[in-house]
Design an enzyme around this catalytic site. Structure first.
Site, PDB file in Angstrom:
ATOM      1  N   ASP A 107       0.846  -1.198   0.000  1.00  0.00           N
ATOM      2  CA  ASP A 107       0.000   0.000   0.000  1.00  0.00           C
ATOM      3  C   ASP A 107       0.883   1.251   0.000  1.00  0.00           C
ATOM      4  O   ASP A 107       2.021   1.209   0.469  1.00  0.00           O
ATOM      5  CB  ASP A 107      -0.859   0.081   1.269  1.00  0.00           C
ATOM      6  CG  ASP A 107      -1.721  -1.148   1.452  1.00  0.00           C
ATOM      7  OD1 ASP A 107      -2.070  -1.784   0.449  1.00  0.00           O
ATOM      8  OD2 ASP A 107      -2.027  -1.449   2.624  1.00  0.00           O
TER       9      ASP A 107
HETATM   10  N1  URA Z   1      -0.821  -5.889   4.266  1.00  0.00           N
HETATM   11  C1  URA Z   1      -1.384  -4.673   4.202  1.00  0.00           C
HETATM   12  O1  URA Z   1      -2.390  -4.411   4.845  1.00  0.00           O
HETATM   13  N2  URA Z   1      -0.783  -3.753   3.427  1.00  0.00           N
HETATM   14  C2  URA Z   1       0.333  -3.974   2.721  1.00  0.00           C
HETATM   15  O2  URA Z   1       0.842  -3.083   2.041  1.00  0.00           O
HETATM   16  C3  URA Z   1       0.903  -5.248   2.801  1.00  0.00           C
HETATM   17  C4  URA Z   1       0.296  -6.187   3.592  1.00  0.00           C
END
Ligand code: URA
Length: 244
Positions: A107
């Site tokens: 993310d």
């Molecule tokens: N889990 C998440 O919630 N976000 C990420 O970027 C990776 C794993």
């Protein structure tokens, strides 16, 4: 030799080490380059995997070999190749001579390790749900999860896309957890933590299978070593490392 498809000959020659694209254009113009036995001209395109390109009669190593980078992604960087909104992408932090792609995604507000490569086979194997490759995260959450919440996270949490697989979850300190999952669902760690009443405040990926590097500063990338690539391949079931 094909004028419509493939890569421009001067680009392929430059990558193979024959100097700048301009220098390679001069080589082509001078008639010193052949493609499958025919003298090349400017404008020719080649399939670097299958064409036999020679410079002064000597075979040029044109097939692009696989490259593997490890990036410590900082906050605010998007894991796409091209962002329509013009935000900085992970590609802008990797100085690769060839086009590479991120393996999976983090993310925008997740930090930590991400691999970028032009090896489609490895990307497919790592990101395929059946790979079972472990991903380890250091997670700061709101509050301090009680043993019951930790147990739920370990056993499986019911999310809108189903129950999560068992995870390794340890409490590192007040409100800080180490979570190891082997699924790759969208925003999985954030959703798991929220489901037990603790929103994620900070999320850092610290390991991808056998790959970790606590010394890699945020925003910095480096090439994986040969032994790291070999271990990564072994971890997804490629036992004989073959490079194109
Ligand atoms: N889990 C998440 O919630 N976000 C990420 O970027 C990776 C794993």
């Amino acid at each position: 030799m094909n004028d419509g498809v493939g890569e421009r000959l001067q680009k392929v020659l430059a990558r193979a080490g024959f100097g700048s694209r301009r220098a390679c254009e001069l080589l082509i113009d001078a008639g010193r380059v052949t493609i499958d036995g025919e003298v090349a001209i400017l404008g020719n395109r080649v399939d670097p995997e299958s064409c036999e390109v020679k410079v002064d009669g000597i075979l040029a190593p044109t097939a692009p070999s696989s490259v593997y980078f490890l990036l410590n992604k900082p906050l605010g960087i998007v894991t796409t190749v091209d962002d329509p909104q013009g935000r900085p992408t992970v590609l802008s932090l990797v100085n690769s001579p060839v086009r590479v792609f991120p393996v999976g995604r983090l993310d925008m507000n997740t930090e930590g390790l991400i691999i970028l490569t032009n090896d489609g086979r490895l990307t497919h194997l790592i990101t395929h749900p059946s790979s079972g490759l472990e991903k380890e995260y250091l997670v700061r959450v709101t509050g301090d999860p009680a043993p019951g919440s930790l147990r739920k996270l370990r056993d499986g949490v019911l999310l809108e896309d189903g129950l999560t697989a068992p995870a390794q979850v340890t409490r590192v300190s007040d409100g800080v957890l180490r979570i190891v999952i082997h699924e790759g669902r969208n925003r999985q760690v954030r959703r798991m933590c929220s489901a037990v009443g603790h929103d994620v405040v900070r999320l850092v990926r610290t390991r991808i299978g056998p790959i970790h590097d606590a010394t890699l500063a945020p925003g910095v990338s480096r090439q994986l070593s040969l032994s790291e690539v070999r271990r990564l391949m072994e971890s997804v079931g490629i036992s004989n490392m073959t490079t194109k």
